[in-house]
Every structure is written in structure tokens, then in C-alpha cells.
Scaffold this motif. Structure first.
Motif, PDB file in Angstrom:
ATOM      1  N   ARG A 319     -37.280 -51.025  25.041  1.00 55.12           N
ATOM      2  CA  ARG A 319     -35.999 -51.751  24.989  1.00 55.12           C
ATOM      3  C   ARG A 319     -34.945 -50.824  25.573  1.00 55.12           C
ATOM      4  N   MET A 320     -34.068 -51.390  26.388  1.00 55.69           N
ATOM      5  CA  MET A 320     -33.093 -50.554  27.098  1.00 55.69           C
ATOM      6  C   MET A 320     -31.670 -50.954  26.766  1.00 55.69           C
ATOM      7  N   ALA A 321     -30.774 -49.961  26.778  1.00 55.54           N
ATOM      8  CA  ALA A 321     -29.360 -50.233  26.529  1.00 55.54           C
ATOM      9  C   ALA A 321     -28.850 -51.226  27.560  1.00 55.54           C
ATOM     10  N   PRO A 322     -27.900 -52.104  27.151  1.00 58.13           N
ATOM     11  CA  PRO A 322     -27.285 -52.984  28.153  1.00 58.13           C
ATOM     12  C   PRO A 322     -26.679 -52.122  29.257  1.00 58.13           C
ATOM     13  N   GLY A 323     -26.830 -52.532  30.490  1.00 53.90           N
ATOM     14  CA  GLY A 323     -26.277 -51.769  31.605  1.00 53.90           C
ATOM     15  C   GLY A 323     -27.251 -50.756  32.180  1.00 53.90           C
ATOM     16  N   GLU A 324     -28.386 -50.545  31.526  1.00 55.02           N
ATOM     17  CA  GLU A 324     -29.389 -49.599  32.044  1.00 55.02           C
ATOM     18  C   GLU A 324     -29.962 -50.110  33.366  1.00 55.02           C
ATOM     19  N   ASP A 325     -30.235 -49.177  34.276  1.00 52.07           N
ATOM     20  CA  ASP A 325     -30.971 -49.514  35.503  1.00 52.07           C
ATOM     21  C   ASP A 325     -32.437 -49.679  35.084  1.00 52.07           C
ATOM     22  N   TYR A 326     -32.818 -50.938  34.889  1.00 59.76           N
ATOM     23  CA  TYR A 326     -34.105 -51.181  34.219  1.00 59.76           C
ATOM     24  C   TYR A 326     -35.307 -50.759  35.051  1.00 59.76           C
ATOM     25  N   ALA A 327     -35.192 -50.908  36.364  1.00 60.26           N
ATOM     26  CA  ALA A 327     -36.328 -50.516  37.203  1.00 60.26           C
ATOM     27  C   ALA A 327     -36.518 -49.002  37.123  1.00 60.26           C
ATOM     28  N   ALA A 328     -35.415 -48.260  37.182  1.00 64.35           N
ATOM     29  CA  ALA A 328     -35.496 -46.801  37.112  1.00 64.35           C
ATOM     30  C   ALA A 328     -36.010 -46.356  35.745  1.00 64.35           C
ATOM     31  N   ALA A 329     -35.563 -47.034  34.681  1.00 58.98           N
ATOM     32  CA  ALA A 329     -35.997 -46.665  33.324  1.00 58.98           C
ATOM     33  C   ALA A 329     -37.497 -46.901  33.166  1.00 58.98           C
ATOM     34  N   THR A 330     -37.968 -48.006  33.726  1.00 60.19           N
ATOM     35  CA  THR A 330     -39.406 -48.294  33.655  1.00 60.19           C
ATOM     36  C   THR A 330     -40.199 -47.232  34.410  1.00 60.19           C
ATOM     37  N   ASP A 331     -39.691 -46.853  35.582  1.00 56.18           N
ATOM     38  CA  ASP A 331     -40.354 -45.793  36.361  1.00 56.18           C
ATOM     39  C   ASP A 331     -40.384 -44.477  35.594  1.00 56.18           C
ATOM     40  N   ARG A 332     -39.282 -44.174  34.905  1.00 55.08           N
ATOM     41  CA  ARG A 332     -39.215 -42.917  34.145  1.00 55.08           C
ATOM     42  C   ARG A 332     -40.268 -42.898  33.042  1.00 55.08           C
ATOM     43  N   LEU A 333     -40.414 -44.028  32.362  1.00 54.89           N
ATOM     44  CA  LEU A 333     -41.406 -44.104  31.281  1.00 54.89           C
ATOM     45  C   LEU A 333     -42.820 -43.943  31.857  1.00 54.89           C
ATOM     46  N   ALA A 334     -43.088 -44.615  32.962  1.00 57.30           N
ATOM     47  CA  ALA A 334     -44.422 -44.515  33.577  1.00 57.30           C
ATOM     48  C   ALA A 334     -44.679 -43.081  34.035  1.00 57.30           C
ATOM     49  N   ALA A 335     -43.663 -42.456  34.633  1.00 60.36           N
ATOM     50  CA  ALA A 335     -43.824 -41.084  35.125  1.00 60.36           C
ATOM     51  C   ALA A 335     -44.074 -40.133  33.960  1.00 60.36           C
ATOM     52  N   HIS A 336     -43.373 -40.361  32.846  1.00 63.95           N
ATOM     53  CA  HIS A 336     -43.571 -39.526  31.654  1.00 63.95           C
ATOM     54  C   HIS A 336     -45.025 -39.629  31.176  1.00 63.95           C
ATOM     55  N   LEU A 337     -45.523 -40.856  31.078  1.00 60.22           N
ATOM     56  CA  LEU A 337     -46.890 -41.042  30.573  1.00 60.22           C
ATOM     57  C   LEU A 337     -47.906 -40.365  31.496  1.00 60.22           C
ATOM     58  N   ARG A 338     -47.678 -40.490  32.790  1.00 56.70           N
ATOM     59  CA  ARG A 338     -48.600 -39.826  33.739  1.00 56.70           C
ATOM     60  C   ARG A 338     -48.523 -38.319  33.577  1.00 56.70           C
ATOM     61  N   ALA A 339     -47.300 -37.809  33.444  1.00 56.16           N
ATOM     62  CA  ALA A 339     -47.108 -36.355  33.403  1.00 56.16           C
ATOM     63  C   ALA A 339     -47.729 -35.733  32.153  1.00 56.16           C
ATOM     64  N   VAL A 340     -47.747 -36.461  31.050  1.00 51.42           N
ATOM     65  CA  VAL A 340     -48.255 -35.855  29.809  1.00 51.42           C
ATOM     66  C   VAL A 340     -49.744 -36.143  29.579  1.00 51.42           C
ATOM     67  N   ALA A 341     -50.367 -36.894  30.489  1.00 46.16           N
ATOM     68  CA  ALA A 341     -51.782 -37.209  30.296  1.00 46.16           C
ATOM     69  C   ALA A 341     -52.578 -35.902  30.273  1.00 46.16           C
TER      70      ALA A 341
END
Ligand SMILES: [Zn+2]
Length: 449
Positions: A319-341
Motif C-alpha cells: 500500500r502506498m501513500a497518496p501521491g506516491e510514484d506507484y510504478a517506481a515504488a513497485t520497482d523499488r520493492l521488486a529490486a529489494h526482494l531481488r537484492a536480498v535473495a
């Protein structure tokens, strides 16, 4: 027509409203994979019929590869604005039907409330629109043009949303959108929604082996998929429960605050459980990002074998704050998961079309008339409140029709149990919301609006 006349007209119409809502609730219109899509079609057809009975020229709006929406319209004077009334006819699964006090798809009225899946979210929105239109039209033509869109995939997918909204731009084009998918802060307390959070899902899959292997022969050096995926998911929060993903936005919630004991009470969380994150409860539920693990797939406990589990999957809800760049936030989450695998495990991530958050403009004429209509219908001061939930169609409407005036309200309340067991709606609030919406539509008689 005066307010009292409208009020009594809707009051007399309530048996029909409750009957319509009951018939809708009886249809298990769950759009997720694995559920019979014929039920979603059946609820679309019933929605169409209910709207037709309210004088709306309604029909199914077929979505290629998806569940049908329903669209209808009532033309009004050419020089008056067009109001788009929104609801959705699909529902969440019952989750654990045995945990319900009454069967989820057997509508039951008790204690002034109608129980059943979708009674509030969001089949109540359909019958509010129908009741309001019946009441206003009983006196003659509408003072504005009305369009009605009832979505069939709100709960299960955002995949076809661009097609629904942008692909039907001419059909849906409106000056005002009334989103009857919100709710009241408390039973009988009229509430107007001021913001919604953005939302998306990521499905993350971890693979370590092409097939399961003997845990005695190979266990030790070989990691299993559950261990790996668990580490990745555990890394999303720190020890205080604050998110660890860099660059997600949030801001201090400027509006009404929610006391912690009230929040605990409503959520029914066990008293010994610590609440996660920092900031006020409103910050954490309305204006900051939040992550929960929504599903985890691995061998079932009663099917356990002495094997190294080769693959596991989880659904991560953001869930993202109103006004968040949602595509970028989704990418950040995906990148985090890949990085910590850990340990070189194979990771595959599937993302959904993310839904943006939205902040309602409280200075529009529609907002002012809506506040006045709610005050009159409930005879109480209106509460203005954000929502931690998401309605992906709203930001897309705003983007597609710049300048559209958006309202978010609904008949649900703090006891409605959206998405949980024993969902319900207060029947008097349903009636008051129909009155509010009728008064709102009537306000377009005023040429200076
Ligand atoms: Zn909803």
C-alpha cells in the motif's frame, strides 16, 4: 421537491432496496482465478436489471479476457454537468466460510444490519445509486446527466482497468464522479473520503531445485525454497516494524487522528501484539507505505514429506501513500526482494498493474454540495477522513478526465468487516446514503452550482 418528501420517498422504497441488495449478496461474484466466472456474470446481469428498474438504460460492458462491467446512462439537460456514479459488483472471497456466523452468501437481516459478502463492499453502492435515481426521477427529468459504471474486477485485478477507463473514454467522460465504495467513520456518522492509498501486489517465486530431493541425503548443504523466501520476506521490515525499502514516500497525516485503543478495538488484534512502525496510527494507515504478506504457497503441513522443498511463492501486498510514484515504488520493492535473495536462489517476480493513490480536492463545487447533502441526510456534522484502502479506478479517472470532481463515500462503517468474515451494512445508513446521493443529484437544479 423538499428534503422531507425525498426522505420519505426513499424510506418507503427501502424494502425494495434491501431486497435488491439481498439478491446481489446471494450471488458469490468472486472474480479471482479458481472461482466460477459465471457468478460474476450473473451479478453483472442482476446489476443491469436493478439499474434498468431505476430507469437507467444499462447494459453489460464486456471486458476482453475479464469479467463484465455494467454501464448505463440517463441523459439530462445538455447545459448541465454529467455525473458518473461508480460501484463494483465483484466481491472478495469468503475466505473461511466456516468462520462466518451465518453463511456468507445467504443474506441475513439482524439487528438492523444486512449480513453477507458484498453487503457493504460494494453491492451497497449499486443499490444506493438505484434508490437515489428512483427517488429523484419520480418528480421528472434529472437536473444533470447521469452515467453509471459498475466494475466487475475491482477486487481481483487491475489488468483490464486501462481498457475499461481509457478504452471507453467517450462513454465514461464526466464532470463529476461519485465513488460509492467508501464508508462512514462510525454508524450514523456521515463521512466523506479525502484520500486513498495506492496499492499493488507482487508475486515472488523462489526456486532452488528442479525437483524435490531427499532431505536426509542432501540436507545440510542445500537450502530449501521456504528458508530462502522467508528470509527475503523477513527483510522487508526492521525490528520495529518500519519498512526497510529505500525511497518510499510518506507524510504526516494532516487530518483526523485515530486513537490507538480505537484502532486496536476495531482490528480485534490480540492485546499482547505490538503495533508496527512509527508515527501516528493515521500516518501508518493513511499516508505511509505498508507491506503485508498476503499469501504463501509451499507444501501443506498435512502433506509434509522429508524433502528439500524446491520452490515456494508468496504474494506481497504494497500500500502506498497518496501521491506516491506507484510504478517506481513497485520497482523499488521488486529490486529489494531481488537484492536480498540469499544463496543464489532463482527469483521470479510478477507484478500487477499498480493502482495509484489519490487526494480528493475539497474545494470543488461537487465536494461542497456533497458535504451539504450528507449533513442534511444524516442530520449530523460530516467527518472528513482519508482511507487506507485503494480504489484503482479513481486515480485513473482523474488522469483520463483532467479536472473531474471526485467524491468518495458509501454506506459501510466500522462494523462492516470489509474483506473479513461477517461483512455487513447498517440498513439505516444505507437509507441515509441514498437520501444523501439523491439530494446531491438534486443540487444540480441550482444553475449557479
Ligand atoms: Zn470495494
Amino acid at each position: 421537491m423538499d428534503t422531507d418528501q425525498l426522505r420519505s420517498r426513499i424510506h418507503e422504497d427501502m424494502p425494495r432496496v434491501v431486497d435488491e441488495l439481498s439478491r446481489l449478496v446471494a450471488i458469490p461474484s468472486i472474480g479471482y482465478d479458481g472461482y466460477d466466472p459465471a457468478n460474476v456474470r450473473a451479478s453483472a446481469e442482476l446489476t443491469r436489471d436493478i439499474l434498468r428498474h431505476a430507469g437507467v438504460g444499462a447494459d453489460l460492458l464486456e471486458i476482453e479476457g475479464g469479467h463484465p462491467a455494467v454501464f448505463g446512462s440517463v441523459p439530462g439537460p445538455a447545459d448541465r454537468p454529467t455525473v458518473l456514479l461508480y460501484a463494483h459488483h465483484d466481491v472478495q472471497p469468503a475466505a473461511d466460510p466456516d468462520a462466518w456466523t451465518m453463511p456468507p452468501f445467504t443474506p441475513t437481516v439482524t439487528g438492523g444490519r444486512l449480513y453477507g459478502r458484498g453487503a457493504a463492499d460494494d453491492k451497497s453502492g449499486i443499490v444506493i445509486h438505484a434508490a437515489a435515481l428512483r427517488a429523484v426521477r419520480a418528480d421528472g427529468p434529472l437536473p444533470c446527466s447521469v452515467k453509471v459504471i459498475v466494475e466487475g474486477e475491482e477486487e481481483c485485478s487491475t489488468q483490464h482497468l486501462p481498457e475499461l477507463v481509457r478504452g471507453h473514454g467517450d462513454l465514461l467522460r464526466s464532470d463529476v464522479a461519485v465513488i460509492a465504495d467508501g464508508g462512514n467513520y462510525r454508524t450514523g456518522v456521515p463521512t466523506i473520503g479525502t484520500s486513498i492509498r495506492g496499492a499493488t501486489h507482487l508475486t515472488v517465486r523462489v526456486d532452488v531445485l528442479p525437483i524435490a530431493q531427499h532431505s536426509g541425503v542432501f540436507g545440510g548443504p542445500l537450502p530449501d525454497a521456504i528458508m530462502a523466501l522467508s528470509r527475503m520476506l523477513a527483510s522487508l521490515h526492521d525490528d520495529e516494524g518500519e519498512l526497510t525499502i529505500d525511497g518510499l514516500h510518506g507524510f504526516p497525516w494532516p487530518g483526523t487522528q485515530v486513537p490507538e485503543d480505537e484502532f486496536r478495538d476495531e482490528s480485534r488484534v490480540f492485546p499482547e501484539i505490538e503495533l508496527l512502525g512509527t508515527g501516528t496510527i493515521a500516518d501508518r494507515t493513511l499516508s505511509k507505505a505498508a507491506i503485508n504478506i498476503l499469501a504463501f504457497e509451499a507444501p501443506r503441513v498435512d502433506e509434509v514429506a522429508n524433502q528439500i522443498v524446491p520452490s515456494a511463492r508468496a504474494v506481497v501486498g504494497l500500500r502506498m501513500a497518496p501521491g506516491e510514484d506507484y510504478a517506481a515504488a513497485t520497482d523499488r520493492l521488486a529490486a529489494h526482494l531481488r537484492a536480498v535473495a540469499p544463496w543464489g536462489v532463482r527469483v521470479q517476480i510478477d507484478t500487477e498493474e499498480p493502482g495509484a493513490g489519490y487526494i480528493v480536492d475539497p474545494t470543488t463545487p461537487a465536494y461542497r454540495s456533497a458535504r451539504a447533502a450528507l449533513t442534511a441526510a444524516f442530520d449530523r456534522k460530516v467527518v472528513e477522513m482519508g482511507s487506507g484502502g485503494s480504489i484503482p479506478l479513481v486515480p485513473m479517472l482523474a488522469e483520463t478526465f483532467p479536472g473531474i470532481e471526485v467524491l468518495i463515500w458509501g454506506a459501510g462503517d466500522h462494523r462492516s468487516n470489509f474483506h473479513s468474515i461477517d461483512e455487513s451494512v447498517d440498513i439505516e445508513d444505507l437509507e441515509r446514503m441514498a437520501v444523501a446521493e439523491a439530494l446531491f443529484l438534486q443540487s444540480f437544479e441550482d444553475a449557479d452550482r
